[in-house]
Structure formats: structure tokens, C-alpha cells
Write an enzyme that holds these catalytic residues in place. Structure first.
Site, PDB file in Angstrom:
ATOM      1  N   ASP A  72     -33.995  56.793  21.181  1.00  0.00           N
ATOM      2  CA  ASP A  72     -35.383  56.613  21.590  1.00  0.00           C
ATOM      3  C   ASP A  72     -35.943  55.277  21.107  1.00  0.00           C
ATOM      4  O   ASP A  72     -35.314  54.569  20.316  1.00  0.00           O
ATOM      5  CB  ASP A  72     -36.245  57.779  21.070  1.00  0.00           C
ATOM      6  CG  ASP A  72     -35.929  58.173  19.623  1.00  0.00           C
ATOM      7  OD1 ASP A  72     -35.305  57.375  18.907  1.00  0.00           O
ATOM      8  OD2 ASP A  72     -36.314  59.274  19.221  1.00  0.00           O
ATOM      9  N   ASP A 141     -41.041  69.699  13.269  1.00  0.00           N
ATOM     10  CA  ASP A 141     -41.375  70.710  14.278  1.00  0.00           C
ATOM     11  C   ASP A 141     -40.185  71.020  15.180  1.00  0.00           C
ATOM     12  O   ASP A 141     -40.334  71.605  16.246  1.00  0.00           O
ATOM     13  CB  ASP A 141     -42.571  70.237  15.121  1.00  0.00           C
ATOM     14  CG  ASP A 141     -42.284  68.926  15.837  1.00  0.00           C
ATOM     15  OD1 ASP A 141     -41.147  68.400  15.713  1.00  0.00           O
ATOM     16  OD2 ASP A 141     -43.189  68.416  16.528  1.00  0.00           O
ATOM     17  N   HIS A 143     -38.158  68.882  16.763  1.00  0.00           N
ATOM     18  CA  HIS A 143     -37.837  68.004  17.900  1.00  0.00           C
ATOM     19  C   HIS A 143     -36.554  67.217  17.653  1.00  0.00           C
ATOM     20  O   HIS A 143     -36.251  66.848  16.520  1.00  0.00           O
ATOM     21  CB  HIS A 143     -39.012  67.083  18.263  1.00  0.00           C
ATOM     22  CG  HIS A 143     -39.320  65.988  17.294  1.00  0.00           C
ATOM     23  ND1 HIS A 143     -40.504  65.911  16.586  1.00  0.00           N
ATOM     24  CD2 HIS A 143     -38.626  64.888  16.925  1.00  0.00           C
ATOM     25  CE1 HIS A 143     -40.504  64.834  15.832  1.00  0.00           C
ATOM     26  NE2 HIS A 143     -39.377  64.185  16.014  1.00  0.00           N
ATOM     27  N   GLU A 148     -40.482  66.588  22.054  1.00  0.00           N
ATOM     28  CA  GLU A 148     -41.456  67.372  21.309  1.00  0.00           C
ATOM     29  C   GLU A 148     -41.425  68.828  21.755  1.00  0.00           C
ATOM     30  O   GLU A 148     -40.839  69.154  22.799  1.00  0.00           O
ATOM     31  CB  GLU A 148     -42.855  66.777  21.547  1.00  0.00           C
ATOM     32  CG  GLU A 148     -43.000  65.323  21.071  1.00  0.00           C
ATOM     33  CD  GLU A 148     -43.164  65.195  19.557  1.00  0.00           C
ATOM     34  OE1 GLU A 148     -42.570  65.999  18.809  1.00  0.00           O
ATOM     35  OE2 GLU A 148     -43.883  64.274  19.129  1.00  0.00           O
TER      36      GLU A 148
HETATM   37  C1  GLP Z   1     -38.531  60.677  14.698  1.00  0.00           C
HETATM   38  C2  GLP Z   1     -37.337  60.366  15.570  1.00  0.00           C
HETATM   39  C3  GLP Z   1     -36.321  61.469  15.514  1.00  0.00           C
HETATM   40  C4  GLP Z   1     -36.011  61.832  14.072  1.00  0.00           C
HETATM   41  C5  GLP Z   1     -37.271  62.309  13.416  1.00  0.00           C
HETATM   42  C6  GLP Z   1     -37.062  62.736  11.962  1.00  0.00           C
HETATM   43  O1  GLP Z   1     -39.466  61.460  15.319  1.00  0.00           O
HETATM   44  N1  GLP Z   1     -37.707  60.143  16.929  1.00  0.00           N
HETATM   45  O2  GLP Z   1     -35.132  61.050  16.185  1.00  0.00           O
HETATM   46  O3  GLP Z   1     -35.023  62.824  14.028  1.00  0.00           O
HETATM   47  O4  GLP Z   1     -38.207  61.237  13.436  1.00  0.00           O
HETATM   48  O5  GLP Z   1     -37.015  61.607  11.136  1.00  0.00           O
HETATM   49  P1  GLP Z   1     -36.677  61.609   9.601  1.00  0.00           P
HETATM   50  O6  GLP Z   1     -35.188  61.583   9.530  1.00  0.00           O
HETATM   51  O7  GLP Z   1     -37.277  60.356   9.089  1.00  0.00           O
HETATM   52  O8  GLP Z   1     -37.248  62.834   9.018  1.00  0.00           O
END
Ligand code: GLP
Length: 266
Positions: A72, A141, A143, A148
Site C-alpha cells: 500500500d 482492528d 486490517h 479496513e
Molecule cells: C498500517 C499498514 C498495515 C500495517 C499496519 C500495522 O495500517 N497499512 O500494512 O500492517 O499499519 O502497523 P504496525 O506494524 O506499525 O503496527
């Protein structure tokens, strides 16, 4: 689904990096076609990237014949912006290994025609023969990528509106100022992730415990998009004890026992 439960986030990084290296090297033994690797950003995979860099320097893996697709990217951020996923990937991984820049794919959040960019992204994935291994993280959450809650579980690459919760959580990368966090992102779909031959989701820390519980013990449900992994023939969740903290004791023991048995520890 396999659930690998390690005692610490550091061990999650070691396990996941070793798995990626094994997969890359295994494919290289029978074909000269590139290994196609799907990659996430976020704080969770940082330690995995560090370990991959270490293994690369130790001569255990080359990324010269690896093609990557990131999950993304925010819409509207300059590629050089500190919080852009382009910048994250180059600073934390690509710059340190022997990957060819032309083999790196990250959605262009500034594309003049975003819908065309999304369709092109899917086309490029198909053109290289699909993704061999998609590594991902998970949001609090549930995702995956930026899919989402209530995203279609068959979705492909598209533009998604971020929830206020996700923007709040991610504001830490924007100096704590939520007003700086973009409202939309280009993201691969849940279906894009599930089309990969293998999927490995990392989860560390107690804040991910609810998402892990829904992914492993919950129903297949679009509210927790990570639960779609249940339908994948080669889905793996690699988590630490903290992230496994909301699993039932029986579930925890089951996965610990079966993985110990597989590795000959029992
Ligand atoms: C963002 C990214 C996700 C990732 C999530 C959790 O929303 N788009 O791909 O998995 O954050 O991130 P973290 O690893 O910093 O908790």
C-alpha cells in the site's frame, strides 16, 4: 492455517526472515524465474527487514532475482515524505540489499489516474506470474494492508478511505499530528493478498492480541479482514506471546504442540 508462537518480537523477526530466505533459495534451485515477494510497512516488520539485511550480508540470500510488490501507499504524499511507504522501504530495506530498483513495485499515491494505477498494479503482479509469498502485518482492528473493517474479502487493488482509528494510530509517523495523515490510500485488496501462493502475517505486542484472536478463533468475517487468511491453503501467522495473549489456552497449546512436533522437539 499455521500459527507460530514465539517468545518475543525478536524471535518473530528471526523466524519470518529465515522463512523468506528459505523460500527465495528454494525457488532459485529449480527455476531462473524471479521470486515475487509481497511486502508490508509498519513497525512490526522492521526487525524482519533488519534480519534479512543481516542474512544478505552474511551471504545467505541475494535479492538480485527478487521482484517486490508493496501492499500500500498513502494518496497524495510525496515519495520523499518521511512517512511515505516509498521512503520507508528504501530507508529500511531496499537500500541495504542487492535488489534492482526496476524490480521494486510500490503503488504510486500521486498517480494522475489512480484507478488506472490500481489496475496496472494488478496487471504487473499477473505479468510476473503472481506473488510467491506475501508478508503482511495487521492493524489493531484486524486490517491487512489498508483493507479496513468491512472491506470486501475478494477485493483487488483500489483506493480506500482510512478509518479515523487507523489515522490516529498512524499519526505517530506524522509527528503525532492526525491532520497530517492522508485520508486515503492505494492498497492491494484482500483478494490480492490471498492470491499469493503463500501468505505470512506478523503480529507482535499485546495491542495485536484481539486481532490475532479474531484471525485464528473468530469467524471468516469482513469485519476482521485478517480472518480471510483462514481460507488460504498456505496461511501462516507468526506472533509473539503478547500477541497470542487472547487466544484460548487450548488453542495456544495446540499450536505450540503441533509446531514443536513438526520441528522434532516433541
Ligand atoms: C498500517 C499498514 C498495515 C500495517 C499496519 C500495522 O495500517 N497499512 O500494512 O500492517 O499499519 O502497523 P504496525 O506494524 O506499525 O503496527
Amino acid at each position: 492455517m499455521r500459527v507460530i508462537i514465539e517468545s518475543s518480537a525478536e524471535k518473530v523477526a528471526l523466524w519470518s526472515a529465515r522463512y523468506i530466505v528459505e523460500q527465495i533459495n528454494a525457488k532459485a534451485r529449480y527455476t531462473s524465474s524471479p521470486f515475487v515477494l509481497g511486502l508490508p510497512t509498519g513497525s512490526t516488520p522492521l526487525a524482519t527487514y533488519r534480519e534479512l539485511i543481516r542474512l544478505h550480508r552474511a551471504g545467505e540470500v541475494s535479492f538480485a532475482n527478487v521482484v517486490t510488490f508493496n501492499m500500500d501507499e498513502y494518496v497524495g504524499l510525496d515519495k520523499t515524505h518521511e512517512a511515505s511507504y516509498h521512503r520507508f522501504m528504501w530507508d529500511n530495506f531496499f537500500r541495504e540489499v542487492d535488489i534492482r530498483p526496476e524490480n521494486v513495485n510500490i503503488p504510486d499515491g500521486n498517480a494522475a489516474d489512480p484507478e488506472h494505477e490500481c489496475a496496472e498494479y494488478e496487471r504487473r503482479i499477473t505479468e510476473v506470474g503472481g506473488i510467491d509469498l506475501f508478508m503482511g502485518g495487521v492493524g489493531e482492528d484486524g486490517h491487512i494492508a489498508f483493507n479496513e473493517p468491512f472491506s470486501s474479502l475478494t477485493s483487488r487493488t483500489r483506493i480506500k478511505t482510512l478509518t479515523p482509528e487507523t489515522r490516529e494510530v498512524n499519526s505517530r509517523f506524522f509527528g503525532g499530528d492526525i491532520s497530517q495523515v492522508p485520508h486515503t490510500a492505494i492498497t492491494v485488496g484482500v483478494g490480492t493478498v490471498l492470491s499469493a501462493k503463500r501468505v505470512m502475517i506478523l503480529a507482535t505486542g499485546a495491542r495485536k492480541a484481539r486481532a490475532v484472536r479474531h484471525a485464528v478463533e473468530g469467524s471468516y468475517n469482513h469485519q476482521w479482514t485478517v480472518s480471510a487468511l483462514q481460507t488460504h491453503p498456505s496461511g501462516i501467522i507468526v506472533c509473539d506471546d503478547d500477541a497470542a495473549g487472547e487466544l484460548r489456552v487450548a488453542t495456544y497449546r495446540y499450536f505450540k504442540a503441533i509446531e514443536s512436533s513438526a520441528s522434532g522437539e516433541l
